[in-house]
Design a protein around this motif. Sequence first.
Motif, PDB file in Angstrom:
ATOM      1  N   ARG A  70       0.834  -1.209   0.000  1.00 12.14           N
ATOM      2  CA  ARG A  70       0.000   0.000   0.000  1.00 12.14           C
ATOM      3  C   ARG A  70       0.865   1.255   0.000  1.00 12.14           C
ATOM      4  N   HIS A  71       1.995   1.208   0.685  1.00 11.12           N
ATOM      5  CA  HIS A  71       2.860   2.382   0.773  1.00 11.12           C
ATOM      6  C   HIS A  71       3.852   2.489  -0.379  1.00 11.12           C
ATOM      7  N   PHE A  72       4.256   1.340  -0.945  1.00  7.73           N
ATOM      8  CA  PHE A  72       5.321   1.374  -1.960  1.00  7.73           C
ATOM      9  C   PHE A  72       4.891   0.853  -3.331  1.00  7.73           C
ATOM     10  N   TYR A  79      12.354  -1.022  -3.022  1.00 12.22           N
ATOM     11  CA  TYR A  79      13.783  -0.936  -3.327  1.00 12.22           C
ATOM     12  C   TYR A  79      14.177   0.499  -3.682  1.00 12.22           C
ATOM     13  N   SER A  80      13.332   1.160  -4.453  1.00  9.35           N
ATOM     14  CA  SER A  80      13.613   2.551  -4.845  1.00  9.35           C
ATOM     15  C   SER A  80      13.646   3.461  -3.626  1.00  9.35           C
ATOM     16  N   ALA A 127      26.043  -4.083   3.298  1.00  8.91           N
ATOM     17  CA  ALA A 127      24.996  -4.988   2.815  1.00  8.91           C
ATOM     18  C   ALA A 127      23.952  -4.236   1.997  1.00  8.91           C
ATOM     19  N   VAL A 128      23.629  -3.018   2.417  1.00 12.00           N
ATOM     20  CA  VAL A 128      22.623  -2.220   1.698  1.00 12.00           C
ATOM     21  C   VAL A 128      23.163  -1.798   0.337  1.00 12.00           C
ATOM     22  N   VAL A 129      24.423  -1.331   0.301  1.00  7.08           N
ATOM     23  CA  VAL A 129      25.028  -0.935  -0.968  1.00  7.08           C
ATOM     24  C   VAL A 129      25.100  -2.131  -1.908  1.00  7.08           C
ATOM     25  N   ARG A 130      25.525  -3.271  -1.377  1.00  2.92           N
ATOM     26  CA  ARG A 130      25.628  -4.495  -2.198  1.00  2.92           C
ATOM     27  C   ARG A 130      24.259  -4.907  -2.716  1.00  2.92           C
ATOM     28  N   PHE A 131      23.254  -4.836  -1.877  1.00  2.00           N
ATOM     29  CA  PHE A 131      21.892  -5.203  -2.267  1.00  2.00           C
ATOM     30  C   PHE A 131      21.396  -4.311  -3.396  1.00  2.00           C
ATOM     31  N   LEU A 132      21.618  -3.017  -3.276  1.00  2.00           N
ATOM     32  CA  LEU A 132      21.158  -2.090  -4.309  1.00  2.00           C
ATOM     33  C   LEU A 132      21.906  -2.314  -5.617  1.00  2.00           C
ATOM     34  N   MET A 137      19.923  -0.880  -8.543  1.00  2.00           N
ATOM     35  CA  MET A 137      19.382   0.358  -7.993  1.00  2.00           C
ATOM     36  C   MET A 137      20.493   1.299  -7.560  1.00  2.00           C
ATOM     37  N   PHE A 138      21.706   1.023  -8.003  1.00  2.00           N
ATOM     38  CA  PHE A 138      22.834   1.843  -7.589  1.00  2.00           C
ATOM     39  C   PHE A 138      23.662   2.273  -8.785  1.00  2.00           C
ATOM     40  N   GLN A 139      23.107   2.120  -9.966  1.00  2.00           N
ATOM     41  CA  GLN A 139      23.887   2.419 -11.155  1.00  2.00           C
ATOM     42  C   GLN A 139      23.827   3.897 -11.494  1.00  2.00           C
ATOM     43  N   TYR A 140      24.792   4.317 -12.292  1.00  2.00           N
ATOM     44  CA  TYR A 140      24.838   5.687 -12.805  1.00  2.00           C
ATOM     45  C   TYR A 140      24.127   5.726 -14.145  1.00  2.00           C
ATOM     46  N   SER A 141      23.351   6.760 -14.405  1.00  2.00           N
ATOM     47  CA  SER A 141      22.651   6.871 -15.680  1.00  2.00           C
ATOM     48  C   SER A 141      22.646   8.309 -16.147  1.00  2.00           C
TER      49      SER A 141
END
Length: 250
Positions: A70-72, A79-80, A127-132, A137-141
Amino acid sequence: MSVVRRISAAPVKVQRRVRDARSTRWDDHRAVVKAELVDAAIRAIEKFGDAVSMDDFAEEAGASKPKLYRHFGDRAGLYSAVAARLGSMMWESAQSTLLSGQEDSSVDELFRSAISAYVSLVDDHPAVVRFLMTNHMFQYSESGEGGAADQLRSAMEIISDEFARGLREVGADESLVAVAVASILGAGLSATQWWIDHGRQNGMSRDLFAAHLCQTSWGIIDGAAATVGVRFHRDRPFGDPAFATRLGLD
């Protein structure tokens, strides 16, 4: 007369203000709840790593999965939100260094301070950086919609503008600044993933890794500057007229 009846009998403008106040109050409440859910998601990721599930997120939050949806909206939305939180932390870290107002600091000092703050953040939340990174969810664009790494790009843009100004002042082509920024981010993120997966476990300290990032970043900058016949003097502040000079004239 009941509260509802009193409101319904009030002028339209008053009714609208009451509805707006209620809406704002609930918006604030939803924002607080959503932030708490993101906090719980980060704790779950730190516990379970890449294997974390929506059930794990819900259990850590003490909430139902329907509440998360409901929230996400969906898993990607959650993830975002985690990526946005980490990006905000990175931006705050950059502000504390690059925007600290230390006009007399050399460019090298600013670089080292900013990179050390970044590495410390990664070291605190590997762990959070690795997960993203695993979930892209951690790439440059170029679009600005790549995830947390785009906050790093925003921080880089603060200083890339200064490098571009230095090139303009000596009449050099500044178009290489953008590709230098992209190269630094790409190399830095690849090195970050390696450090999380291997370097930290094998004893590479955060200080040594930060020093490596600083030197490789300067290697890219120096190479780009030399391509257009310029040298940047990293021991000087950005505002120093002699920060950028033509090769052979310094």
